[in-house]
Scaffold this motif. Sequence first.
Motif, PDB file in Angstrom:
ATOM      1  N   LEU A   2      -0.948 -12.707  -3.584  1.00  0.00           N
ATOM      2  CA  LEU A   2      -2.071 -13.627  -3.720  1.00  0.00           C
ATOM      3  C   LEU A   2      -3.232 -12.965  -2.997  1.00  0.00           C
ATOM      4  O   LEU A   2      -3.193 -12.762  -1.788  1.00  0.00           O
ATOM      5  N   LEU A   3      -4.239 -12.566  -3.749  1.00  0.00           N
ATOM      6  CA  LEU A   3      -5.377 -11.849  -3.189  1.00  0.00           C
ATOM      7  C   LEU A   3      -6.508 -12.830  -2.924  1.00  0.00           C
ATOM      8  O   LEU A   3      -6.857 -13.644  -3.783  1.00  0.00           O
ATOM      9  N   TRP A   4      -7.083 -12.758  -1.729  1.00  0.00           N
ATOM     10  CA  TRP A   4      -8.071 -13.732  -1.288  1.00  0.00           C
ATOM     11  C   TRP A   4      -9.490 -13.393  -1.712  1.00  0.00           C
ATOM     12  O   TRP A   4     -10.266 -14.287  -2.022  1.00  0.00           O
ATOM     13  N   ASN A   5      -9.837 -12.111  -1.677  1.00  0.00           N
ATOM     14  CA  ASN A   5     -11.206 -11.723  -2.009  1.00  0.00           C
ATOM     15  C   ASN A   5     -11.226 -10.238  -2.370  1.00  0.00           C
ATOM     16  O   ASN A   5     -10.179  -9.582  -2.406  1.00  0.00           O
ATOM     17  N   GLU A   6     -12.402  -9.720  -2.643  1.00  0.00           N
ATOM     18  CA  GLU A   6     -12.523  -8.317  -3.055  1.00  0.00           C
ATOM     19  C   GLU A   6     -12.067  -7.367  -1.948  1.00  0.00           C
ATOM     20  O   GLU A   6     -11.409  -6.361  -2.232  1.00  0.00           O
ATOM     21  N   ARG A   7     -12.380  -7.687  -0.712  1.00  0.00           N
ATOM     22  CA  ARG A   7     -11.961  -6.831   0.414  1.00  0.00           C
ATOM     23  C   ARG A   7     -10.441  -6.748   0.498  1.00  0.00           C
ATOM     24  O   ARG A   7      -9.872  -5.678   0.696  1.00  0.00           O
ATOM     25  N   HIS A   8      -9.774  -7.874   0.344  1.00  0.00           N
ATOM     26  CA  HIS A   8      -8.319  -7.900   0.361  1.00  0.00           C
ATOM     27  C   HIS A   8      -7.742  -7.116  -0.824  1.00  0.00           C
ATOM     28  O   HIS A   8      -6.758  -6.387  -0.685  1.00  0.00           O
ATOM     29  N   LEU A   9      -8.349  -7.244  -1.989  1.00  0.00           N
ATOM     30  CA  LEU A   9      -7.919  -6.496  -3.170  1.00  0.00           C
ATOM     31  C   LEU A   9      -8.038  -4.993  -2.936  1.00  0.00           C
ATOM     32  O   LEU A   9      -7.110  -4.241  -3.215  1.00  0.00           O
ATOM     33  N   ARG A  10      -9.164  -4.569  -2.396  1.00  0.00           N
ATOM     34  CA  ARG A  10      -9.366  -3.132  -2.137  1.00  0.00           C
ATOM     35  C   ARG A  10      -8.357  -2.612  -1.120  1.00  0.00           C
ATOM     36  O   ARG A  10      -7.809  -1.516  -1.277  1.00  0.00           O
ATOM     37  N   HIS A  11      -8.066  -3.379  -0.086  1.00  0.00           N
ATOM     38  CA  HIS A  11      -7.058  -2.985   0.907  1.00  0.00           C
ATOM     39  C   HIS A  11      -5.690  -2.851   0.248  1.00  0.00           C
ATOM     40  O   HIS A  11      -4.971  -1.862   0.461  1.00  0.00           O
ATOM     41  N   ALA A  12      -5.311  -3.831  -0.556  1.00  0.00           N
ATOM     42  CA  ALA A  12      -4.010  -3.805  -1.233  1.00  0.00           C
ATOM     43  C   ALA A  12      -3.915  -2.599  -2.180  1.00  0.00           C
ATOM     44  O   ALA A  12      -2.884  -1.930  -2.234  1.00  0.00           O
ATOM     45  N   LEU A  13      -4.978  -2.297  -2.899  1.00  0.00           N
ATOM     46  CA  LEU A  13      -4.965  -1.158  -3.818  1.00  0.00           C
ATOM     47  C   LEU A  13      -4.870   0.175  -3.069  1.00  0.00           C
ATOM     48  O   LEU A  13      -4.179   1.087  -3.507  1.00  0.00           O
ATOM     49  N   ARG A  14      -5.538   0.279  -1.907  1.00  0.00           N
ATOM     50  CA  ARG A  14      -5.423   1.506  -1.090  1.00  0.00           C
ATOM     51  C   ARG A  14      -3.995   1.693  -0.594  1.00  0.00           C
ATOM     52  O   ARG A  14      -3.438   2.787  -0.645  1.00  0.00           O
ATOM     53  N   GLU A  15      -3.385   0.617  -0.108  1.00  0.00           N
ATOM     54  CA  GLU A  15      -2.001   0.690   0.372  1.00  0.00           C
ATOM     55  C   GLU A  15      -1.058   1.056  -0.775  1.00  0.00           C
ATOM     56  O   GLU A  15      -0.156   1.866  -0.600  1.00  0.00           O
ATOM     57  N   TYR A  16      -1.271   0.453  -1.939  1.00  0.00           N
ATOM     58  CA  TYR A  16      -0.410   0.762  -3.078  1.00  0.00           C
ATOM     59  C   TYR A  16      -0.583   2.214  -3.518  1.00  0.00           C
ATOM     60  O   TYR A  16       0.391   2.889  -3.843  1.00  0.00           O
ATOM     61  N   GLU A  17      -1.805   2.706  -3.500  1.00  0.00           N
ATOM     62  CA  GLU A  17      -2.047   4.107  -3.871  1.00  0.00           C
ATOM     63  C   GLU A  17      -1.312   5.052  -2.927  1.00  0.00           C
ATOM     64  O   GLU A  17      -0.671   6.015  -3.368  1.00  0.00           O
ATOM     65  N   ARG A  18      -1.377   4.789  -1.621  1.00  0.00           N
ATOM     66  CA  ARG A  18      -0.629   5.613  -0.650  1.00  0.00           C
ATOM     67  C   ARG A  18       0.862   5.545  -0.923  1.00  0.00           C
ATOM     68  O   ARG A  18       1.555   6.552  -0.924  1.00  0.00           O
ATOM     69  N   PHE A  19       1.368   4.336  -1.139  1.00  0.00           N
ATOM     70  CA  PHE A  19       2.793   4.143  -1.423  1.00  0.00           C
ATOM     71  C   PHE A  19       3.188   4.883  -2.698  1.00  0.00           C
ATOM     72  O   PHE A  19       4.199   5.591  -2.734  1.00  0.00           O
ATOM     73  N   TYR A  20       2.386   4.758  -3.742  1.00  0.00           N
ATOM     74  CA  TYR A  20       2.673   5.364  -5.039  1.00  0.00           C
ATOM     75  C   TYR A  20       2.724   6.889  -4.949  1.00  0.00           C
ATOM     76  O   TYR A  20       3.596   7.528  -5.532  1.00  0.00           O
ATOM     77  N   ASN A  21       1.801   7.475  -4.203  1.00  0.00           N
ATOM     78  CA  ASN A  21       1.719   8.933  -4.136  1.00  0.00           C
ATOM     79  C   ASN A  21       2.604   9.572  -3.075  1.00  0.00           C
ATOM     80  O   ASN A  21       2.924  10.749  -3.170  1.00  0.00           O
ATOM     81  N   ARG A  22       3.008   8.826  -2.064  1.00  0.00           N
ATOM     82  CA  ARG A  22       3.770   9.423  -0.964  1.00  0.00           C
ATOM     83  C   ARG A  22       5.207   8.958  -0.848  1.00  0.00           C
ATOM     84  O   ARG A  22       6.018   9.653  -0.234  1.00  0.00           O
ATOM     85  N   HIS A  23       5.559   7.793  -1.398  1.00  0.00           N
ATOM     86  CA  HIS A  23       6.896   7.259  -1.161  1.00  0.00           C
ATOM     87  C   HIS A  23       7.642   6.827  -2.415  1.00  0.00           C
ATOM     88  O   HIS A  23       8.860   6.906  -2.452  1.00  0.00           O
ATOM     89  N   ARG A  24       6.949   6.348  -3.407  1.00  0.00           N
ATOM     90  CA  ARG A  24       7.625   5.819  -4.597  1.00  0.00           C
ATOM     91  C   ARG A  24       8.237   6.939  -5.416  1.00  0.00           C
ATOM     92  O   ARG A  24       7.600   7.939  -5.710  1.00  0.00           O
ATOM     93  N   ALA A  25       9.490   6.779  -5.785  1.00  0.00           N
ATOM     94  CA  ALA A  25      10.177   7.782  -6.600  1.00  0.00           C
ATOM     95  C   ALA A  25       9.679   7.725  -8.048  1.00  0.00           C
ATOM     96  O   ALA A  25       9.463   6.648  -8.593  1.00  0.00           O
ATOM     97  N   HIS A  26       9.506   8.897  -8.655  1.00  0.00           N
ATOM     98  CA  HIS A  26       9.038   9.005 -10.032  1.00  0.00           C
ATOM     99  C   HIS A  26      10.089   9.750 -10.846  1.00  0.00           C
ATOM    100  O   HIS A  26      10.470  10.861 -10.488  1.00  0.00           O
ATOM    101  N   GLN A  27      10.542   9.151 -11.930  1.00  0.00           N
ATOM    102  CA  GLN A  27      11.558   9.781 -12.766  1.00  0.00           C
ATOM    103  C   GLN A  27      11.113  11.142 -13.292  1.00  0.00           C
ATOM    104  O   GLN A  27      11.890  12.085 -13.322  1.00  0.00           O
ATOM    105  N   ALA A  28       9.893  11.251 -13.735  1.00  0.00           N
ATOM    106  CA  ALA A  28       9.402  12.498 -14.321  1.00  0.00           C
ATOM    107  C   ALA A  28       9.356  13.636 -13.310  1.00  0.00           C
ATOM    108  O   ALA A  28       9.337  14.800 -13.687  1.00  0.00           O
TER     109      ALA A  28
END
Length: 83
Positions: free
Chosen positions: A15-41
């Motif tokens: 549940l995202l409260w505002n644009e600032r919260h959305l941007r924070h969540a997207l930055r965290e997800y980007e870090r997670f996606y590129n550094r920790h999440r396993a990719h089949q390919a």
Amino acid sequence: RWVQSCRRELLDRCLLWNERHLRHALREYERFYNRHRAHQALGQAAPLRRVPEPITDPMRIAELSVRRRDRLGGVLHEYSHAA
């Protein structure tokens, strides 16, 4: 694919409260996606991290300790070997 993964793994669970919260969540997800999440390919590696050497010694497997770190209030989970 990134947008679909982001929606399914993050935005559908937050549940995202505002644009600032959305941007924070997207930055965290980007870090997670590129550094920790396993990719089949990439052979279960993350784009910015190589796959660790497999543990084949039965004694090390029996004593294996895994640490979990929650991100974004538990929406994302990072796992690593405990030292």
